[in-house]
Design an enzyme around this catalytic site. Sequence first.
Site, PDB file in Angstrom:
ATOM      1  N   HIS A  61     -45.138  -5.554  28.804  1.00 18.12           N
ATOM      2  CA  HIS A  61     -45.363  -4.148  29.151  1.00 18.12           C
ATOM      3  C   HIS A  61     -44.916  -3.289  27.978  1.00 18.12           C
ATOM      4  CE1 HIS A  61     -45.192  -4.829  33.811  1.00 18.12           C
ATOM      5  NE2 HIS A  61     -45.971  -5.705  33.192  1.00 18.12           N
ATOM      6  N   GLU A  63     -42.874  -0.809  27.760  1.00 20.23           N
ATOM      7  CA  GLU A  63     -41.420  -0.609  27.697  1.00 20.23           C
ATOM      8  C   GLU A  63     -40.725  -1.837  27.119  1.00 20.23           C
ATOM      9  OE1 GLU A  63     -42.764   1.470  31.606  1.00 20.23           O
ATOM     10  OE2 GLU A  63     -43.365  -0.266  30.402  1.00 20.23           O
ATOM     11  N   CYS A  91     -41.781  -0.212  35.929  1.00 18.61           N
ATOM     12  CA  CYS A  91     -41.754  -1.148  37.053  1.00 18.61           C
ATOM     13  C   CYS A  91     -40.330  -1.708  37.174  1.00 18.61           C
ATOM     14  CB  CYS A  91     -42.775  -2.266  36.824  1.00 18.61           C
ATOM     15  SG  CYS A  91     -42.293  -3.456  35.537  1.00 18.61           S
ATOM     16  N   CYS A  94     -39.212  -3.645  34.016  1.00 20.66           N
ATOM     17  CA  CYS A  94     -38.937  -2.762  32.880  1.00 20.66           C
ATOM     18  C   CYS A  94     -37.671  -1.956  33.109  1.00 20.66           C
ATOM     19  CB  CYS A  94     -40.128  -1.853  32.613  1.00 20.66           C
ATOM     20  SG  CYS A  94     -41.569  -2.754  31.997  1.00 20.66           S
TER      21      CYS A  94
END
Length: 164
Positions: A61, A63, A91, A94
């Site tokens: 992701h 992040e 999420c 993250c």
Amino acid sequence: MNKMDVKYMRMAIEKAREGVLKGQAPFGAVIVKSGRATPDKGRVLACEHNKVWKDCDITAHAEITAIRKACRGLNTVDLSGSILYATSEPCPMCFGAIHWAGISRVVFGCRIRDVKELGFSELTVSARRLSSLGGSPVKVVAGILRGECLEVMKLWQRLGGLPY
């Protein structure tokens, strides 16, 4: 909304757009050094987009890729005194990484429910809820340039993007 939040969020949005144009999901993140007395305050430590499809890595992701890059660049896993800007609410995975890296503040545009409505397989637990449940000191700021973040999501949809 302060000028610095707008500046770095726009940087995250542009990185997300770059990712979309490379066939990646519409997420971008920027990590910036903060702190009042720090000489490198405002220095960008990382600016990354989602690389899940590129790397065949479900954990890539925006992040996470930004945290990885910032940690490597500083040769430490401690990102205390930094702020993470993300086009979407982090999420749970993250947010956990943000907490463990010691990032003091997370600023995001779209909410996790916005992303869920686009068809992404999100766990709809908000960053604020995660912070509260876990007793995290991470400050959460929501909704910065949400409309612009949603535009990148819509671009991704128009280009035929597939959620994961």
